[in-house]
Structures are given as C-alpha cells and as structure tokens.
Write a protein that holds these residues in place. Sequence first.
Motif, PDB file in Angstrom:
ATOM      1  N   ARG A 121       0.837  -1.205   0.000  1.00 51.79           N
ATOM      2  CA  ARG A 121       0.000   0.000   0.000  1.00 51.79           C
ATOM      3  C   ARG A 121       0.866   1.246   0.000  1.00 51.79           C
ATOM      4  O   ARG A 121       1.879   1.317   0.676  1.00 51.79           O
ATOM      5  N   ALA A 122       0.481   2.211  -0.766  1.00 53.72           N
ATOM      6  CA  ALA A 122       1.200   3.478  -0.951  1.00 53.72           C
ATOM      7  C   ALA A 122       2.600   3.239  -1.520  1.00 53.72           C
ATOM      8  O   ALA A 122       3.448   4.111  -1.469  1.00 53.72           O
ATOM      9  N   GLY A 123       2.828   2.043  -2.042  1.00 49.58           N
ATOM     10  CA  GLY A 123       4.114   1.731  -2.649  1.00 49.58           C
ATOM     11  C   GLY A 123       5.203   1.360  -1.665  1.00 49.58           C
ATOM     12  O   GLY A 123       6.360   1.249  -2.034  1.00 49.58           O
ATOM     13  N   TYR A 124       4.856   1.159  -0.390  1.00 49.67           N
ATOM     14  CA  TYR A 124       5.853   0.833   0.628  1.00 49.67           C
ATOM     15  C   TYR A 124       5.922  -0.663   0.868  1.00 49.67           C
ATOM     16  O   TYR A 124       4.904  -1.345   0.933  1.00 49.67           O
ATOM     17  N   ASN A 125       7.145  -1.145   1.008  1.00 47.05           N
ATOM     18  CA  ASN A 125       7.395  -2.545   1.331  1.00 47.05           C
ATOM     19  C   ASN A 125       8.384  -2.557   2.493  1.00 47.05           C
ATOM     20  O   ASN A 125       9.496  -2.060   2.366  1.00 47.05           O
ATOM     21  N   VAL A 126       7.969  -3.107   3.625  1.00 44.85           N
ATOM     22  CA  VAL A 126       8.835  -3.140   4.807  1.00 44.85           C
ATOM     23  C   VAL A 126       9.402  -4.526   5.077  1.00 44.85           C
ATOM     24  O   VAL A 126       9.970  -4.755   6.136  1.00 44.85           O
ATOM     25  N   THR A 127       9.283  -5.432   4.122  1.00 44.88           N
ATOM     26  CA  THR A 127       9.677  -6.812   4.373  1.00 44.88           C
ATOM     27  C   THR A 127      11.140  -7.104   4.082  1.00 44.88           C
ATOM     28  O   THR A 127      11.604  -8.208   4.364  1.00 44.88           O
ATOM     29  N   ASP A 128      11.883  -6.149   3.518  1.00 44.59           N
ATOM     30  CA  ASP A 128      13.319  -6.345   3.359  1.00 44.59           C
ATOM     31  C   ASP A 128      14.040  -5.019   3.569  1.00 44.59           C
ATOM     32  O   ASP A 128      13.475  -3.945   3.357  1.00 44.59           O
ATOM     33  N   TYR A 129      15.258  -5.113   3.988  1.00 40.96           N
ATOM     34  CA  TYR A 129      16.041  -3.938   4.384  1.00 40.96           C
ATOM     35  C   TYR A 129      16.145  -2.899   3.266  1.00 40.96           C
ATOM     36  O   TYR A 129      15.937  -1.716   3.503  1.00 40.96           O
ATOM     37  N   GLU A 130      16.466  -3.316   2.078  1.00 34.84           N
ATOM     38  CA  GLU A 130      16.669  -2.379   0.973  1.00 34.84           C
ATOM     39  C   GLU A 130      15.407  -1.570   0.667  1.00 34.84           C
ATOM     40  O   GLU A 130      15.480  -0.401   0.310  1.00 34.84           O
ATOM     41  N   SER A 131      14.256  -2.189   0.790  1.00 38.08           N
ATOM     42  CA  SER A 131      12.996  -1.517   0.463  1.00 38.08           C
ATOM     43  C   SER A 131      12.599  -0.453   1.481  1.00 38.08           C
ATOM     44  O   SER A 131      11.705   0.341   1.221  1.00 38.08           O
ATOM     45  N   LEU A 132      13.264  -0.425   2.627  1.00 43.01           N
ATOM     46  CA  LEU A 132      12.918   0.550   3.658  1.00 43.01           C
ATOM     47  C   LEU A 132      13.321   1.976   3.292  1.00 43.01           C
ATOM     48  O   LEU A 132      12.823   2.931   3.871  1.00 43.01           O
ATOM     49  N   PHE A 133      14.207   2.133   2.336  1.00 37.50           N
ATOM     50  CA  PHE A 133      14.751   3.454   2.061  1.00 37.50           C
ATOM     51  C   PHE A 133      13.895   4.301   1.130  1.00 37.50           C
ATOM     52  O   PHE A 133      13.853   5.509   1.271  1.00 37.50           O
TER      53      PHE A 133
END
Length: 116
Positions: free
Chosen positions: A45-57
């Motif tokens: 949702r809203a283009g956010y992915n918190v399931t891997d470290y790289e995607s947190l940025f």
Amino acid sequence: MLAVAAFHFLAGSLAAEEAPPSYDKVIDPILKKYCAGCHGPRMGRAGYNVTDYESLFKNKKGKVMLVPGQPEKSLLLTTMDGTKGKRMPPAKEPLQPTKAEIAQVRAWIRAGAKED
C-alpha cells in the motif's frame, strides 16, 4: 574489590544500553508484526514494502521512507509515533506497536539504521 566489580557491571550495563537495536533480531520482527500485512511485497500500500532492508529506504515512487541518523525525517518512524501525517498502523488495527517498540525503532534509526 566489591567497588571494582560494581564498576565493571555498571560499565557493561551502560555499554549494552548504548548499543543500537539489531535490525534482524528487533526491528525486522517489529515491522513484520505491525506493518508487513499491508506494506509487503504483494500489497505494498502506498508503494511501501517493509519486508526487506533495501525496500525501507524508498517507496516505488521514490519517496524517502528512512533517513539513517535522522528519526524525525524518517517516515517509517513519524507515522509509527504519529508525529507527522497519518498514524500507522491505523487505530482500527488490533495490533499496535508499544512505546518501547517505537523507541527501539527510533534508536535504530538514530544509530544509522544499519543492517546486521
């Protein structure tokens, strides 16, 4: 002798308190528990992915989600603690991060948001 032992115990306790929380052991489980249901690789949702470290940025639109060393500029934290924008997870969600868990996320970001 007792004073020396107490000093070493206290110094060890202070050093342990200063160490930032582990991404793998503390932060990732918090994010998976409270955020990944809506902000994972499939739903994102809203283009956010918190399931891997790289995607947190950054999200898929390039919006910065995490600024190492700057918790007040990190959307990841400001939405969790409700200081900016819409609070996440929404109040209707039964699972909500505790103040202690939010403090751990803040400490991790302040320490540079490093991966283990």
